[in-house]
Design a protein around this motif. Structure first.
Motif, PDB file in Angstrom:
ATOM      1  N   TRP A  84     -93.109 -30.601  32.515  1.00  0.00           N
ATOM      2  CA  TRP A  84     -93.701 -31.027  31.254  1.00  0.00           C
ATOM      3  C   TRP A  84     -93.523 -32.528  31.065  1.00  0.00           C
ATOM      4  O   TRP A  84     -94.450 -33.232  30.684  1.00  0.00           O
ATOM      5  CB  TRP A  84     -93.076 -30.252  30.090  1.00  0.00           C
ATOM      6  CG  TRP A  84     -93.672 -30.587  28.770  1.00  0.00           C
ATOM      7  CD1 TRP A  84     -94.818 -30.085  28.244  1.00  0.00           C
ATOM      8  CD2 TRP A  84     -93.156 -31.526  27.806  1.00  0.00           C
ATOM      9  NE1 TRP A  84     -95.043 -30.635  27.008  1.00  0.00           N
ATOM     10  CE2 TRP A  84     -94.041 -31.521  26.724  1.00  0.00           C
ATOM     11  CE3 TRP A  84     -92.042 -32.336  27.778  1.00  0.00           C
ATOM     12  CZ2 TRP A  84     -93.833 -32.321  25.597  1.00  0.00           C
ATOM     13  CZ3 TRP A  84     -91.842 -33.135  26.663  1.00  0.00           C
ATOM     14  CH2 TRP A  84     -92.730 -33.115  25.602  1.00  0.00           C
ATOM     15  N   TYR A  85     -92.292 -33.025  31.342  1.00  0.00           N
ATOM     16  CA  TYR A  85     -92.040 -34.457  31.217  1.00  0.00           C
ATOM     17  C   TYR A  85     -92.908 -35.253  32.189  1.00  0.00           C
ATOM     18  O   TYR A  85     -93.455 -36.293  31.835  1.00  0.00           O
ATOM     19  CB  TYR A  85     -90.569 -34.789  31.444  1.00  0.00           C
ATOM     20  CG  TYR A  85     -89.703 -34.462  30.258  1.00  0.00           C
ATOM     21  CD1 TYR A  85     -89.835 -35.159  29.068  1.00  0.00           C
ATOM     22  CD2 TYR A  85     -88.738 -33.469  30.318  1.00  0.00           C
ATOM     23  CE1 TYR A  85     -89.042 -34.868  27.967  1.00  0.00           C
ATOM     24  CE2 TYR A  85     -87.944 -33.160  29.229  1.00  0.00           C
ATOM     25  CZ  TYR A  85     -88.100 -33.869  28.059  1.00  0.00           C
ATOM     26  OH  TYR A  85     -87.326 -33.578  26.975  1.00  0.00           O
ATOM     27  N   VAL A  86     -93.050 -34.763  33.414  1.00  0.00           N
ATOM     28  CA  VAL A  86     -93.880 -35.451  34.406  1.00  0.00           C
ATOM     29  C   VAL A  86     -95.322 -35.515  33.915  1.00  0.00           C
ATOM     30  O   VAL A  86     -95.956 -36.574  33.972  1.00  0.00           O
ATOM     31  CB  VAL A  86     -93.785 -34.748  35.780  1.00  0.00           C
ATOM     32  CG1 VAL A  86     -94.846 -35.284  36.738  1.00  0.00           C
ATOM     33  CG2 VAL A  86     -92.402 -34.935  36.380  1.00  0.00           C
TER      34      VAL A  86
ATOM     35  N   LEU B  90     -86.158 -38.555  32.997  1.00  0.00           N
ATOM     36  CA  LEU B  90     -87.550 -38.488  32.566  1.00  0.00           C
ATOM     37  C   LEU B  90     -87.657 -38.404  31.046  1.00  0.00           C
ATOM     38  O   LEU B  90     -88.537 -39.004  30.444  1.00  0.00           O
ATOM     39  CB  LEU B  90     -88.253 -37.288  33.206  1.00  0.00           C
ATOM     40  CG  LEU B  90     -88.378 -37.330  34.730  1.00  0.00           C
ATOM     41  CD1 LEU B  90     -88.963 -36.029  35.237  1.00  0.00           C
ATOM     42  CD2 LEU B  90     -89.208 -38.508  35.183  1.00  0.00           C
ATOM     43  N   ALA B  91     -86.732 -37.674  30.430  1.00  0.00           N
ATOM     44  CA  ALA B  91     -86.731 -37.553  28.969  1.00  0.00           C
ATOM     45  C   ALA B  91     -86.490 -38.917  28.327  1.00  0.00           C
ATOM     46  O   ALA B  91     -87.175 -39.295  27.365  1.00  0.00           O
ATOM     47  CB  ALA B  91     -85.673 -36.556  28.527  1.00  0.00           C
ATOM     48  N   ASN B  92     -85.532 -39.655  28.855  1.00  0.00           N
ATOM     49  CA  ASN B  92     -85.245 -40.988  28.325  1.00  0.00           C
ATOM     50  C   ASN B  92     -86.416 -41.940  28.549  1.00  0.00           C
ATOM     51  O   ASN B  92     -86.753 -42.749  27.680  1.00  0.00           O
ATOM     52  CB  ASN B  92     -83.985 -41.561  28.946  1.00  0.00           C
ATOM     53  CG  ASN B  92     -82.745 -40.802  28.524  1.00  0.00           C
ATOM     54  OD1 ASN B  92     -82.705 -40.217  27.454  1.00  0.00           O
ATOM     55  ND2 ASN B  92     -81.730 -40.805  29.363  1.00  0.00           N
TER      56      ASN B  92
ATOM     57  N   ILE C 195     -92.170 -40.628  39.824  1.00  0.00           N
ATOM     58  CA  ILE C 195     -91.400 -40.028  38.742  1.00  0.00           C
ATOM     59  C   ILE C 195     -90.964 -38.599  39.068  1.00  0.00           C
ATOM     60  O   ILE C 195     -90.007 -38.105  38.476  1.00  0.00           O
ATOM     61  CB  ILE C 195     -92.175 -40.072  37.406  1.00  0.00           C
ATOM     62  CG1 ILE C 195     -93.523 -39.371  37.511  1.00  0.00           C
ATOM     63  CG2 ILE C 195     -92.335 -41.501  36.932  1.00  0.00           C
ATOM     64  CD1 ILE C 195     -94.252 -39.248  36.194  1.00  0.00           C
ATOM     65  N   GLU C 196     -91.608 -37.953  40.017  1.00  0.00           N
ATOM     66  CA  GLU C 196     -91.216 -36.598  40.394  1.00  0.00           C
ATOM     67  C   GLU C 196     -89.822 -36.542  41.025  1.00  0.00           C
ATOM     68  O   GLU C 196     -89.204 -35.493  41.085  1.00  0.00           O
ATOM     69  CB  GLU C 196     -92.230 -35.988  41.371  1.00  0.00           C
ATOM     70  CG  GLU C 196     -93.576 -35.665  40.754  1.00  0.00           C
ATOM     71  CD  GLU C 196     -94.564 -36.815  40.812  1.00  0.00           C
ATOM     72  OE1 GLU C 196     -94.162 -37.965  41.077  1.00  0.00           O
ATOM     73  OE2 GLU C 196     -95.757 -36.563  40.567  1.00  0.00           O
TER      74      GLU C 196
ATOM     75  N   LYS D 297     -91.196 -44.946  26.391  1.00  0.00           N
ATOM     76  CA  LYS D 297     -92.635 -45.247  26.465  1.00  0.00           C
ATOM     77  C   LYS D 297     -93.357 -44.890  25.165  1.00  0.00           C
ATOM     78  O   LYS D 297     -94.353 -45.498  24.841  1.00  0.00           O
ATOM     79  CB  LYS D 297     -93.283 -44.495  27.636  1.00  0.00           C
ATOM     80  CG  LYS D 297     -92.781 -44.945  28.980  1.00  0.00           C
ATOM     81  CD  LYS D 297     -93.156 -46.376  29.260  1.00  0.00           C
ATOM     82  CE  LYS D 297     -92.640 -46.827  30.600  1.00  0.00           C
ATOM     83  NZ  LYS D 297     -92.954 -48.226  30.861  1.00  0.00           N
ATOM     84  N   GLN D 298     -92.861 -43.911  24.440  1.00  0.00           N
ATOM     85  CA  GLN D 298     -93.509 -43.507  23.199  1.00  0.00           C
ATOM     86  C   GLN D 298     -93.168 -44.453  22.058  1.00  0.00           C
ATOM     87  O   GLN D 298     -93.886 -44.501  21.071  1.00  0.00           O
ATOM     88  CB  GLN D 298     -93.130 -42.080  22.830  1.00  0.00           C
ATOM     89  CG  GLN D 298     -93.774 -41.053  23.725  1.00  0.00           C
ATOM     90  CD  GLN D 298     -93.355 -39.645  23.378  1.00  0.00           C
ATOM     91  OE1 GLN D 298     -92.324 -39.424  22.809  1.00  0.00           O
ATOM     92  NE2 GLN D 298     -94.206 -38.700  23.751  1.00  0.00           N
TER      93      GLN D 298
END
Length: 43
Positions: A8-10, A34-36, A26-27, A41-42
């Motif tokens: 989901w994060y990817v 990935l969460a951080n 990123i995988e 980015k948001q």
């Protein structure tokens, strides 16, 4: 795909146009990284 899973994060990061971080795909990163990254980015 479950919300909060690595996949989901990817997918969320790819939707924002992020395919690489620090020169690596990123995988390859762990879910917490990935969460951080997504949070950064948001904002």
């Amino acid at each position: 795909m479950h919300v909060g899973s690595k996949g989901w994060y990817v997918s969320q990061l790819k939707r924002l146009g992020v395919n690489r971080h620090e020169g690596r795909k990123i995988e390859k990163f762990k879910t917490t990284t990935l969460a951080n990254l997504l949070e950064d980015k948001q904002n």
